[in-house]
Write a protein that holds these residues in place. Structure first.
Motif, PDB file in Angstrom:
ATOM      1  N   VAL A   1       0.870  -1.172   0.000  1.00  0.00           N
ATOM      2  CA  VAL A   1       0.000   0.000   0.000  1.00  0.00           C
ATOM      3  C   VAL A   1       0.908   1.224   0.000  1.00  0.00           C
ATOM      4  N   VAL A   2       0.738   2.073  -0.991  1.00  0.00           N
ATOM      5  CA  VAL A   2       1.612   3.243  -1.109  1.00  0.00           C
ATOM      6  C   VAL A   2       0.885   4.456  -0.554  1.00  0.00           C
ATOM      7  N   GLY A   3       1.406   4.985   0.549  1.00  0.00           N
ATOM      8  CA  GLY A   3       0.809   6.166   1.175  1.00  0.00           C
ATOM      9  C   GLY A   3       0.064   5.778   2.439  1.00  0.00           C
ATOM     10  N   ALA A   4       0.543   6.298   3.579  1.00  0.00           N
ATOM     11  CA  ALA A   4      -0.069   5.931   4.862  1.00  0.00           C
ATOM     12  C   ALA A   4      -1.022   7.016   5.340  1.00  0.00           C
TER      13      ALA A   4
ATOM     14  N   GLY B   1      -4.785   4.611   2.747  1.00  0.00           N
ATOM     15  CA  GLY B   1      -3.762   3.572   2.811  1.00  0.00           C
ATOM     16  C   GLY B   1      -3.792   2.817   4.125  1.00  0.00           C
ATOM     17  N   ALA B   2      -3.931   3.568   5.222  1.00  0.00           N
ATOM     18  CA  ALA B   2      -3.931   2.905   6.530  1.00  0.00           C
ATOM     19  C   ALA B   2      -5.143   1.992   6.662  1.00  0.00           C
ATOM     20  N   ALA B   3      -6.307   2.453   6.155  1.00  0.00           N
ATOM     21  CA  ALA B   3      -7.517   1.616   6.250  1.00  0.00           C
ATOM     22  C   ALA B   3      -7.351   0.353   5.406  1.00  0.00           C
TER      23      ALA B   3
ATOM     24  N   TRP C   1      -2.199   7.572  14.160  1.00  0.00           N
ATOM     25  CA  TRP C   1      -3.019   6.670  14.971  1.00  0.00           C
ATOM     26  C   TRP C   1      -3.591   5.539  14.115  1.00  0.00           C
ATOM     27  N   LEU C   2      -4.150   5.900  12.959  1.00  0.00           N
ATOM     28  CA  LEU C   2      -4.774   4.878  12.109  1.00  0.00           C
ATOM     29  C   LEU C   2      -3.712   3.921  11.534  1.00  0.00           C
ATOM     30  N   ALA C   3      -2.570   4.479  11.135  1.00  0.00           N
ATOM     31  CA  ALA C   3      -1.494   3.615  10.617  1.00  0.00           C
ATOM     32  C   ALA C   3      -0.952   2.720  11.738  1.00  0.00           C
TER      33      ALA C   3
END
Lengths: 279, 464
Positions: free
Chosen positions: B39-42, B46-48, B142-144
């Motif tokens: 996944v490119v981009g946090a 991306g995190a989800a 937080w999500l990442a």
């Protein structure tokens, strides 16, 4: 590790972007922005180059809280062989820091450090460290020439723009400037491997046994500088003009564009002469 | 070759979508790639995606170019995070939120007038909440962190510079800016934000137009917490969201003010084309806003903490790229999934929603062993069955309506003049009837009644 020269590198885990409250002066720190200063990164690069030239091993050490291990993992990704965090609370005196670092670096032929820390430290740790290790010390280094194992020629900055070349014999503690080297970029595989690599943790030594003990450390405050003001006898308009520098004749900036390289060089030299840089 | 001769294949002028596009690197795809999913981009998308896929047991790598997730972000708006209800139950107990928005105001500005429709709801200040202001470096981190805790490998300070393709032309990973930086994967999810280089490199954007983008520019101004609460009439963790129409010197766009705990974010969103023609810098427009008689008391004495600017994909469905190709999905701002529909200005929820759909599709496709474009069709189906594409489809006319010259320039003036006329007491003159006043001011503003009716009908069809 026996037989291979050990090159140590000391890195300080500092806030690279401290947030200072403009009203109160309070400093808010964010661990996410912590890392190594450019000087410490240059020290790491020199340590890696030395180890490569001497077929040695690099030991990176940082005194700080567990969060400092992120910095040491970055070091491992760049090629450091061993990373050690000394568990020490931030703000410990330089002599304490040096002594705990020395415990890890007793076998090091050379220890590289940055020449100053971003958090306005005293820059005394390398000196204390050299004392602890019984090593030579060279500071303010802008260039290192790595020769045969145990021998180095370094260039250091002196006042008024002068330089001095020194032959250094190991063991030695070297403080390097940030611009002396650019830290290599770690490969992706090394970054991934460093995530699971072991960072050793060593305990700190109690401060009580040291000979020096800071009694009080004042926060950094830049000294006020006296600036000559306009003559108070002048009328307000003239004082304002003097303060702002408005309505003063000055040479306007100019841009010269030419396709002829010789002509361009001559124009540049002419301008430098006009500004007094060339005599 | 004679001038009149036409070559068999005419070299075409490169389009914006393909100009300067790097060539894909062709590699031998290993039997066992480094990861199942890269996944490119946090950011939130991306995190989800990484969180969903990692929870399902996929080997996931989440690449982030900043030193930590959220580090490169400038977003300062409202986050509507109810989409997280299933993914992270009771997310509101732990999400790093500044304030819960309980006051939502739409402000129509002219140079010297302001008309505000101000709504408050105490229900929005209680779980499950509605919208929140947050600093995205905190929220994204937080999500990442949730994705990392679920088993995703987060690699920071690393930029994906291009795509890897196997001999058959299928995407099989990304090339990064690190030495030996090729990362192979069964599937790539591009969440690399607005102006996505990966989506462009994959050829998924076909008709890119600068008119599809706006520039958001924002200042964060420090104010003591009690002062924020006093000026915006808030208490505790209550927050305010002011969306502004007008006040941009006629440049299509608008403004905003959001309250944080001890700061406020104030800024403008500007159509690129209008901004270019106006030859004005965005910070001058923010300064205009701060000087406006209605806004000046709100920002008086506040200290500038931060200035930032960022592109926003504003055109919705009109600019959306193809959402998948062999070996790759596109989500979040990279897929232009940002809703700019006048009264609804939402982005993070669409990013999270598309990220979740991308993660679910990735799990399904990797398990099935079919990451071809056909095998990834479930992604679009998921988006069409939830709010992400349904809202965009329903509101597809909104961006052009909202950015039209009449809505941006004439209607604010007309509305404010009309309200001023209605509430100005001019005795001994008797009161003017509302309809008569409306006709008079419409004429004065250069608004024809048939245009007003047409726009009203469009608005009804769009928002009804």
């Amino acid at each position: 590790m026996a037989g291979r020269p050990v090159v140590g590198v000391c890195l300080k885990w500092v806030d690279l972007r401290p947030d200072v409250d403009r009203l109160t002066g309070a400093v808010h720190r964010d661990e996410r922005f912590h890392g190594a200063s450019e000087a410490d990164q240059a020290a790491l690069e020199w340590a890696l180059r030395m180890a490569e030239a001497w077929d040695g091993e690099v030991v990176a050490v940082s005194a700080g809280p567990p969060a400092a291990e992120a910095l040491l993992r970055d070091c491992l990704a760049t090629g450091v062989h061993r990373a050690v965090r000394v568990d020490l609370a931030p703000g410990a005196p330089s002599e304490t820091v040096a002594s705990v670092l020395a415990d890890v670096l007793r076998d090091a032929a050379v220890v590289c450090c940055g020449d100053w820390s971003l958090d306005r430290g005293s820059g005394a740790v390398p000196a204390f460290l050299a004392g602890e290790l019984g090593a030579a010390q060279a500071l303010g280094l802008v260039r290192l020439e790595v020769g045969q194992p145990g021998s180095l020629v370094v260039t250091r900055r002196l006042d008024f723009g002068r330089r001095e070349r020194l032959g250094v014999r190991t063991p030695a503690v070297l403080s390097v400037e940030g611009a002396s080297a650019t830290l290599r970029r770690a490969s992706l595989a090394a970054v991934l491997a460093a995530r699971d690599a072991v960072v050793e943790v060593a305990g700190g030594r109690p401060a009580a046994q040291h000979r020096l003990r800071p009694v009080h450390v004042r926060p950094y405050r830049p000294r006020p500088q006296a600036r000559p003001g306009p003559d108070p006898a002048l009328d307000p308009r003239l004082r304002l003009l003097q303060l702002t520098g408005a309505a003063v004749e000055r040479t306007p900036p100019r841009t010269v564009v030419t396709d002829d390289a010789d002509e361009a060089a001559e124009l540049l030299l002419e301008q430098l002469r006009a500004w007094g840089y060339l005599t | 070759m004679p001038e009149a001769t036409t070559p068999t294949v005419a070299p075409s002028r490169p389009s914006l979508a393909t100009a300067g596009r790097p060539r894909d690197a062709v590699v031998d795809a290993p039997a066992t790639p480094d990861f199942d999913l890269v996944v490119v981009g946090a950011g939130p998308a991306g995190a989800a995606a990484a969180l969903v896929a990692a929870r399902a047991g996929l080997r996931v790598c989440l690449l982030e170019r900043g030193p930590f997730p959220g580090a490169k972000n400038m977003y300062g708006g409202v986050i509507y995070a109810r989409i997280l209800d299933d993914l992270i139950p009771n997310w509101w107990d732990e999400a790093p939120v500044q304030r819960w928005v309980t006051r939502r105001a739409t402000v129509v500005l002219t140079e010297s007038q302001a008309l505000t429709i101000d709504f408050r709801s105490s229900a929005w200040g209680e779980p499950p909440y509605n919208g929140a202001t947050a600093f995205r470096p905190d929220f994204d981190a937080w999500l990442a962190g949730k994705a990392e805790a679920a088993g995703a490998t987060v690699v920071t300070s690393t930029t994906a510079t291009g795509l890897l393709r196997d001999g058959a032309g299928h995407i099989c990973g990304v090339r990064t800016d690190r030495p030996d930086g090729d990362l192979t994967a069964r599937l790539v999810v591009a969440c690399d934000g607005v102006n996505s280089f990966l989506a462009k490199q994959a050829g998924l954007y076909h008709h890119e137009d600068p008119k599809h983008f706006t520039l958001g520019a924002k200042e964060v101004l420090a104010l003591p917490r009690d002062e924020v609460e006093k000026r915006f009439v808030l208490s505790g963790r209550e927050g305010a969201d002011f969306e502004i129409i007008g006040g941009t010197r006629g440049i299509p766009g608008g403004g905003f003010i959001y309250t944080n705990l001890d700061s406020i974010a104030i800024g403008v969103v500007l159509g690129l084309d209008g901004l270019r023609k106006a030859k004005v810098r965005p910070e001058e427009l923010i300064a205009d806003l701060k000087r406006h008689p209605m806004i000046a008391p709100l920002v008086d004495g506040a200290q500038l903490q931060e200035y930032s600017a960022h592109l926003i994909p504003e055109a919705g469905l009109e600019m959306m790229p193809e959402l998948s190709t062999d070996g790759m999905l596109v989500a979040g701002d990279a897929a232009a999934m940002c809703l700019a529909a006048g009264i609804w200005l939402e982005g993070v929820n669409f990013a999270i929603g598309s990220g979740i759909a991308a993660g679910e599709t990735a799990v399904e496709a990797v398990r099935r062993g079919d990451v071809s474009d056909h095998g990834l069709a479930g992604y679009r189906r998921r988006l069409e069955s939830n709010f992400v594409l349904r809202d965009h489809t329903k509101l597809r006319r909104a961006p052009s309506l909202v950015m039209s010259e009449r809505v941006q320039q004439r209607y604010p003036q007309l509305t404010c003049d009309l309200v001023e006329a209605l509430f100005t007491v001019t005795n001994p003159e008797p009161k003017q009837g509302a309809f008569r006043a409306a006709r008079h001011h419409a004429k004065r503003s250069g608004v024809r009644l048939r245009d007003l009716a047409r726009d009203g009908w469009t608005a009804l069809r769009t928002y009804g």
